[in-house]
Design an enzyme around this catalytic site. Sequence first.
Site, PDB file in Angstrom:
ATOM      1  N   HIS A 218     -38.521  -7.265 -49.590  1.00  0.00           N
ATOM      2  CA  HIS A 218     -37.503  -6.355 -49.033  1.00  0.00           C
ATOM      3  C   HIS A 218     -37.936  -4.930 -49.378  1.00  0.00           C
ATOM      4  O   HIS A 218     -37.836  -4.505 -50.522  1.00  0.00           O
ATOM      5  CB  HIS A 218     -36.150  -6.725 -49.676  1.00  0.00           C
ATOM      6  CG  HIS A 218     -35.003  -5.846 -49.306  1.00  0.00           C
ATOM      7  ND1 HIS A 218     -33.980  -6.276 -48.478  1.00  0.00           N
ATOM      8  CD2 HIS A 218     -34.676  -4.582 -49.651  1.00  0.00           C
ATOM      9  CE1 HIS A 218     -33.079  -5.311 -48.344  1.00  0.00           C
ATOM     10  NE2 HIS A 218     -33.484  -4.265 -49.053  1.00  0.00           N
ATOM     11  N   CYS A 251     -30.096   6.185 -48.431  1.00  0.00           N
ATOM     12  CA  CYS A 251     -29.460   6.497 -49.711  1.00  0.00           C
ATOM     13  C   CYS A 251     -28.567   7.717 -49.533  1.00  0.00           C
ATOM     14  O   CYS A 251     -29.015   8.738 -49.026  1.00  0.00           O
ATOM     15  CB  CYS A 251     -30.551   6.784 -50.737  1.00  0.00           C
ATOM     16  SG  CYS A 251     -29.922   7.405 -52.296  1.00  0.00           S
TER      17      CYS A 251
END
Lengths: 318, 318
Positions: A218, A251
């Site tokens: 990932h 983020c």
Amino acid sequence: MTLFALDVPTDRFNHATIREVGLRDGLQSLSQVLPTPHKIEWLQAAYDAGQREIEVGSFVPARLLPQLADTAEVLAFAKSLPGLTASVLVPNLKGAERAIECKADVVLLPLSVSHAHSLANLRKTPDEVVKEIERIVAARDAAGSNTLIEVGLSTAFGCPLQGQVKAEEVIRLMQAVLDVGVDRVGIADTVGYADPAMVSRLFQQALPIAGGKLNCGHFHDTRGLGLANVYAAMLCGVTRFDASLAGIGGCPHAPGASGNVATEDLAFMLQSMGVSTGQNLLQLLELRKKLAQWLGDEAVHGTLWKAGLPKTMTELSQ
Amino acid sequence: MTLFALDVPTDRFNHATIREVGLRDGLQSLSQVLPTPHKIEWLQAAYDAGQREIEVGSFVPARLLPQLADTAEVLAFAKSLPGLTASVLVPNLKGAERAIECKADVVLLPLSVSHAHSLANLRKTPDEVVKEIERIVAARDAAGSNTLIEVGLSTAFGCPLQGQVKAEEVIRLMQAVLDVGVDRVGIADTVGYADPAMVSRLFQQALPIAGGKLNCGHFHDTRGLGLANVYAAMLCGVTRFDASLAGIGGCPHAPGASGNVATEDLAFMLQSMGVSTGQNLLQLLELRKKLAQWLGDEAVHGTLWKAGLPKTMTELSQ
């Protein structure tokens, strides 16, 4: 830098699996909430494009993640698509019980290897999370459920709170969750700190321990190295990867930073390499266009869509 | 897909060289003309950031490439920076003679492996270009010049005009230019058609033939695979790469498509892997910001600048 003499059976590389995580990992990081009908439309189009593994949402309190408040409904639709494996992220036993009730095919549990990140994210130390995972395995078994339990070892290459994360700690926690009976583990570069050499080192340490249970690489493309990291993991023998359509996610502390590797870019790389993914690139690009319309250009990333497929790629699907 | 058992001496990877090509390959593709004082400022800042190999322009008629009409002036400034190796692209003998007169350290000649691209670009077949290169080597030798002659085998992985380009043709033309006495050859994915498996196959064919004369991997990030391709080439033993600051450049036929791999992203990848480049990442990011102001956001690409350096990267230079 250490490079390894690789001895990988080439027949492992005829096929690779991309799990779409845009509906969870992608949407979770965006401030806007994608309406449920759009999610259903996305799922159907992704399925039609050949996707057979999709992370559809997360069972967390709606006040914490209003973006994913409709997970039960989205999961129910996903379950109606024949042959689709639907994953759901959960933070704890309570969420896992709900996912098991709703017959999710896979329950995904994040385990932050970074102590600081684990405390910030789940208010538990990594070892307390391992205990919770043990309870989840027991609950699944007690329920006689077929739901698979997968642990994503997150922040495995470093973290903005703690900085360095040691490979030994990744391996120790991986061993711990395997010991309590999880079905699958994955290694996640949650914040885009990994480089191909780090990936190569860590996966070559992890694979002999986890074997076929090491289910997933990932990678986030926060600093542009996502696909290089995928390639490094592939050379170690990994053939399962997470990705999000249009690279959505990211983020909140780094405006404009991208999320997971873009599904369409990854599918293009693999297909160009002769590794089938079962996904139709033109349909993925069409779906990406729709997603960009829904979310706005600020939220989307990726590269392939700008230039389109090369003339050399005459086989446009599979 | 074929993967190779690699057996690469690790000590080759302590250092890698990035040649900045933004001032030529980057600017050439943009419609706007960057004023000479900005180019001088760029060169000085790039030098201060540790860059020691820079492609500064091209000797072509100004009516064809007004963006590079000031190449003689820019080259003269580059020659004033101690230890800087200045490359200049030329399309033919006439341009090469000018570059040799101006004491360019390296004359770069593009040789399109794609027959169709070669005709479109230089109105010569690849083999006619080889003949021209032979004349250029003779002219350089007759002048008693120290200028190195490097041939970039362009469109080596395919081309939008011709489609497929055969590896055997790349190797044949590489051998041909080595036979006429060029000092260096490079392999270029001019249009972003390469994937890591193709790169691995081609470089492993080329390296035994060209040896240390195989000087450069030149990858475009048009479809997002630029850094993965660099990594694949590194695993074959290549340690010299072209890159353009902010990934400027691209293709007039694909609006928004990026150019070469972004220098700052590549330098970040290498440094993170423990491979020194001699370049200071923070200074590169500062210079990138300035370039984005000069050119506007439409022209610039790259990823690292959005998120900044990871907390784990405490050593910010070298």
